[in-house]
Design a protein around this motif. Structure first.
Motif, short mmCIF file in Angstrom:
data_model
loop_
_atom_site.label_atom_id
_atom_site.label_comp_id
_atom_site.label_asym_id
_atom_site.label_seq_id
_atom_site.Cartn_x
_atom_site.Cartn_y
_atom_site.Cartn_z
N ASN A 1 24.59 -43.02 11.30
CA ASN A 1 24.71 -43.40 9.89
C ASN A 1 23.60 -42.84 9.03
OD1 ASN A 1 27.06 -45.02 10.31
ND2 ASN A 1 25.77 -46.70 11.07
N ASP A 2 23.01 -41.73 9.46
CA ASP A 2 22.07 -40.99 8.62
C ASP A 2 22.84 -39.84 7.99
OD1 ASP A 2 20.09 -39.52 7.43
OD2 ASP A 2 18.69 -39.65 9.10
N LEU A 3 23.05 -39.92 6.69
CA LEU A 3 23.91 -38.97 5.99
C LEU A 3 23.13 -37.89 5.26
CD1 LEU A 3 26.48 -41.49 4.44
CD2 LEU A 3 26.51 -40.42 6.69
N THR A 4 21.85 -37.70 5.59
CA THR A 4 21.03 -36.72 4.89
C THR A 4 21.64 -35.33 4.92
OG1 THR A 4 19.06 -37.99 5.49
CG2 THR A 4 18.71 -35.73 4.75
N ILE A 5 22.31 -34.97 6.02
CA ILE A 5 22.87 -33.64 6.16
C ILE A 5 23.92 -33.35 5.09
CG2 ILE A 5 24.70 -34.35 7.74
CD1 ILE A 5 22.64 -31.10 7.87
N LEU A 6 24.51 -34.40 4.48
CA LEU A 6 25.53 -34.19 3.45
C LEU A 6 24.96 -33.50 2.22
CD1 LEU A 6 27.60 -37.51 3.56
CD2 LEU A 6 27.98 -35.37 4.81
N ARG A 7 23.65 -33.45 2.10
CA ARG A 7 23.03 -32.73 0.97
C ARG A 7 23.38 -31.25 0.99
NH1 ARG A 7 16.87 -33.64 -0.06
NH2 ARG A 7 17.53 -32.20 -1.71
N LEU A 8 23.75 -30.73 2.12
CA LEU A 8 24.07 -29.30 2.23
C LEU A 8 25.54 -29.00 1.94
CD1 LEU A 8 22.03 -28.26 5.39
CD2 LEU A 8 21.34 -28.22 2.99
N VAL A 9 26.34 -30.04 1.69
CA VAL A 9 27.76 -29.83 1.41
C VAL A 9 27.93 -29.59 -0.08
CG1 VAL A 9 30.06 -30.85 1.48
CG2 VAL A 9 28.43 -31.30 3.34
N HIS A 10 28.59 -28.48 -0.44
CA HIS A 10 28.86 -28.17 -1.84
C HIS A 10 30.30 -27.73 -1.99
CE1 HIS A 10 24.41 -27.18 -1.49
NE2 HIS A 10 24.46 -28.22 -2.30
#
Length: 773
Positions: A441-450
């Motif tokens: 439940n760590d969603l930090t990687i979603l910052r790279l989705v564009h």
């Protein structure tokens, strides 16, 4: 290992055990200086990895494990600088440079710190290189079998054969020959061990390829920077003492750019060095990340250590204006003059897409080497974001290696649990990797989705670059070789063709080249107790819980070529939007902090109060010295004001938040004082960082009167959520199925430190269970 076959037969490989790998021995019986035309003969055998632990106790701390067996190249550092007729204090500088050339102390490279020859038994060298094109192929003999290898590997083997290390019997690990490339299972198992292979190597040799005419000059400059400048303070003092100026004229202003008094060919040589395809290769993130700090960087017979390259890159970065901006690799469409606003190549339409600050990539690799163990998974995720960005822009033969090739990097190995599996398809690999990164439940990687940006209309025409004065030369005339661009539509980032859910990162289809905000944000602070009635994720659906905080109401145009009349887009009642920051001064502070993401380029947060100077109207003047005309899309502050002066934020137009009077324009706008407005080093740093942050993003206003900075794909009406597990607010768009599509991240000033909890208490926001498809 009994894999010797008859000449003319295909090389046979035996199976490898879990603790085994193959090493190559090069036949050196042809003499100390064999001809390059003589056939390279090698033997391949299997060994236990546990017997090749890399070094004896303390040996990894030894220094000067340099490349032996070649004649020393004595570089004349004084030749780097301009001749006497163009240089004040030339005699002093030349004598200084010559002193540096003569005072070098060279330790016999084949001897260790105690004066004894290295014991090379149970040692091996790991080769790091670019595979290169498959043709033309070269033949080498391996276990009496003729094997075809690519030309770049062949030239590397020629140089390795001359080394005293190889002549003393040290073995070599080379992926092409030491891994059976036709055995998928073996390739998978060996890739899992790549980190250990490079970490335990006695030395890593990076092969950049055969030398170019500019290679000697490039290595001379690198070694001069690394071994004789050494520190940033010393180099800055040197640059200030020995610098010149390039004077550029255009129809609006006179602009002078300082530069180190190197010859022009030195900047060109370094540009070619940093543009070498080796630095674009994905596997170097792991190979150089695991190598000794004195790993060897070879180009022909020129040699520097990895530490030398890192030090030179750091010094170039420190003196960006005087050195770095004149080395930048730029688009061939626009020549060598471009805005200094470029941490990546921002010239849309450049099919080469060579990064303009390539040494920055090398510095990021160094930063990854130095990363330590963090206390929380989120800190590891945040530290891994730059590594992910490097991987996405790197080159690799197998696209699945965009994932598998970075699993050995320390910060990524702490958050990723998957193992390489070449039996998976490309889309399956990307979905499995993203799912693995968010399993806790760590969603930090979603910052790279564009989300895909779509296309824009080109409006470029033929033009002449600015005239440039060089000391001792006549001014350059207009260059009319710049091509004319026809009007038409061009895609900024094409839609992903891999049929991935919107929350999955595609490592092949790159987004627009926006710069990553390096700070670690905490918008979800205090949301740990939020509970979702539907947890987890399905095959293609991501189920999360979040807080709906706001909606996008107004948007800026993100580049000069965007001719869509909808931008800057203001909703019908934009002038009646509230100002959530209280008064005009609060809104202005929110504006300047937003355009830098309330951070610095190094990731320091918050941005220093002195950066309030970004509100200076001279920085936003479209025709001023501080806003030079762009040859590309116009990402400077002046160009931004020119196309967005009617953008409404918190009920005010941008031109009202940063008013530019006619009198101010006359005094500071480029016609007087060479276009120089009030400026200092801090303001200059803030301006360049703001221009980089704004590039490929939209400045947005929200329905609740906040100011934000979002990816270029956002639209009016998109919802802004703070998701549990993600420190950056995300923009989501509803779908006809009742679910949501992830558009991308959005910095929103005023909700970046857990303020959504107060909004929840006051009923200005609401918790939602979200399904993202």
């Amino acid at each position: 290992m009994d894999n010797i076959s008859h000449p003319g037969r295909r090389l046979l490989y035996d199976s490898l055990g879990d603790d085994e790998f193959r090493l190559l021995s090069i036949d050196t019986s042809l003499g100390p200086q064999p001809s390059d035309s003589e056939l390279i003969s090698c033997s391949l055998a299997t060994f236990k990895r546990s017997e090749y632990t890399g070094a004896l106790d303390g040996e990894r701390q030894e220094t000067a494990r340099l490349w032996p067996g070649f004649e020393r190249i004595n570089y004349d550092y004084s030749s780097l600088f301009r001749p006497k007729r163009r240089l004040k204090n030339y005699t002093r500088l030349r004598n200084y440079a010559q002193t540096l050339s003569h005072r070098q102390i060279i330790r016999p490279p084949q001897l260790n710190d105690h004066g004894f020859r290295y014991e090379l038994k149970n040692r091996y060298i790991a080769l790091s290189y670019v595979w290169g094109p498959p043709k033309p192929a070269k033949a080498v003999m391996v276990n009496s079998c003729e094997v075809e290898v690519r030309e770049n590997l062949y030239t590397a083997l020629l140089e390795l054969r001359r080394s005293d290390w190889v002549r003393q019997g040290i073995k070599i690990w080379i992926d092409t020959l030491c891994i059976n490339q036709e055995d998928l299972d073996e390739a998978t198992r060996q890739v899992r061990s790549m980190r250990d292979i490079y970490m335990n190597a006695w030395q890593v040799v990076a092969w950049l390829g055969p030398p170019l005419p500019s290679t000697e000059v490039a290595y001379a400059a690198v070694l001069w920077l690394a071994r004789h400048m050494e520190t940033g303070d010393r180099f800055k003092d040197f640059v200030q003492l020995y610098k010149g100026f390039l004077t550029n004229f255009n129809m609006w202003s006179i602009r002078t750019d300082p530069y180190l008094l190197w010859r022009p060919e030195v900047f060109s040589a370094l540009r070619s060095f940093f543009a070498n395809t080796y630095w674009q290769r994905l596997w170097i993130l792991q190979e150089l990340g695991m190598a000794r700090i004195d790993a060897l960087i070879l180009c022909g017979r020129h040699c520097a250590s990895l530490q030398d390259i890192f030090t030179a890159a750091k010094l170039i970065s420190i003196c960006e204006r005087e050195v770095g901006s004149h080395i930048s690799t730029v688009s061939g469409l626009f020549g060598q003059r471009q805005d200094m606003v470029a941490s990546k190549d921002r010239q849309f339409g450049d099919d080469v897409s060579t990064p303009a600050r390539q040494w920055g990539r090398i510095l990021q690799i160094m930063k990854m080497r130095e990363q330590k163990y963090f206390a929380t998974a989120r800190e590891h995720q945040a530290a891994a974001l730059p590594a992910f960005e490097l991987a996405r822009s790197a080159n690799t033969t197998d696209e699945r290696d965009k994932v598998f090739g970075i699993l050995g990097i320390f910060c990524i190995s702490q958050i990723a649990s998957i193992t390489p599996d070449y039996g998976l398809g490309l889309s399956e690999t990307f979905i499995a990797f993203t799912r693995d990164l968010i399993r806790n439940n760590d969603l930090t990687i979603l910052r790279l989705v564009h989300h895909a940006v779509g296309d824009v209309t080109l409006k470029w025409k033929r033009f002449a670059p600015p005239r440039e004065f060089i000391p001792g030369k006549m001014p350059l005339g207009p260059n009319w070789s710049v091509p004319q661009f026809p009007r038409g539509r061009r895609e900024v980032t094409p839609p992903c063709s891999h049929q991935l859910p919107s929350w999955v990162i595609c490592w092949v289809c790159s987004p627009a080249p926006l710069v990553l905000l390096p700070s670690q944000y905490h918008a979800d602070h205090g949301l740990d107790n939020l509970q979702s009635s539907r947890t987890g994720q399905g095959a293609t659906i991501l189920r999360v819980v979040g807080v709906l905080t706001d909606h996008i109401a107004t948007l800026s145009a993100f580049n000069d070529s965007e001719a869509d009349p909808a931008y800057p887009w203001n909703c019908d009642d934009a002038r009646n939007l509230p100002n959530s920051y209280g008064d005009l001064s609060g809104l202005q502070e929110a504006l300047w902090r937003t355009i830098v993401g309330n951070s610095t380029s190094s990731g320091e947060q918050p941005a220093p109060a002195s950066w309030a100077a970004l509100l200076g109207s001279h920085l936003w003047n479209p025709r001023g010295f501080n806003s030079p005309r762009s040859l590309g899309l116009g990402f400077g502050l002046g160009a931004f004001m020119a196309r967005n002066k009617y953008l409404v934020l918190g009920g005010y137009r941008l031109s009202e938040l940063i008013p530019i009077s006619a009198t101010y324009l006359l005094i500071h706008g480029g016609l007087i004082h060479g276009g120089r407005g009030p400026s200092n080093q801090s303001t200059s740093e803030a301006r360049f960082w703001a221009s980089n942050v704004l590039a490929w993003r939209r400045l947005v206003g929200t329905q609740n009167g906040r100011v934000g900075l979002a990816v270029a794909a956002v639209k009016e009406g998109d919802a802004i959520f703070v998701l549990k597990g993600c420190g950056m607010p995300m923009v989501l768009r509803p779908t006809i199925s009742g679910r949501w599509t992830l558009v991308g991240e959005c910095y929103v000033h005023g909700i970046m430190n857990g303020e959504v909890l107060e909004d929840l208490e006051r009923g200005r926001a609401r918790t939602m269970n979200i399904e993202i498809e």
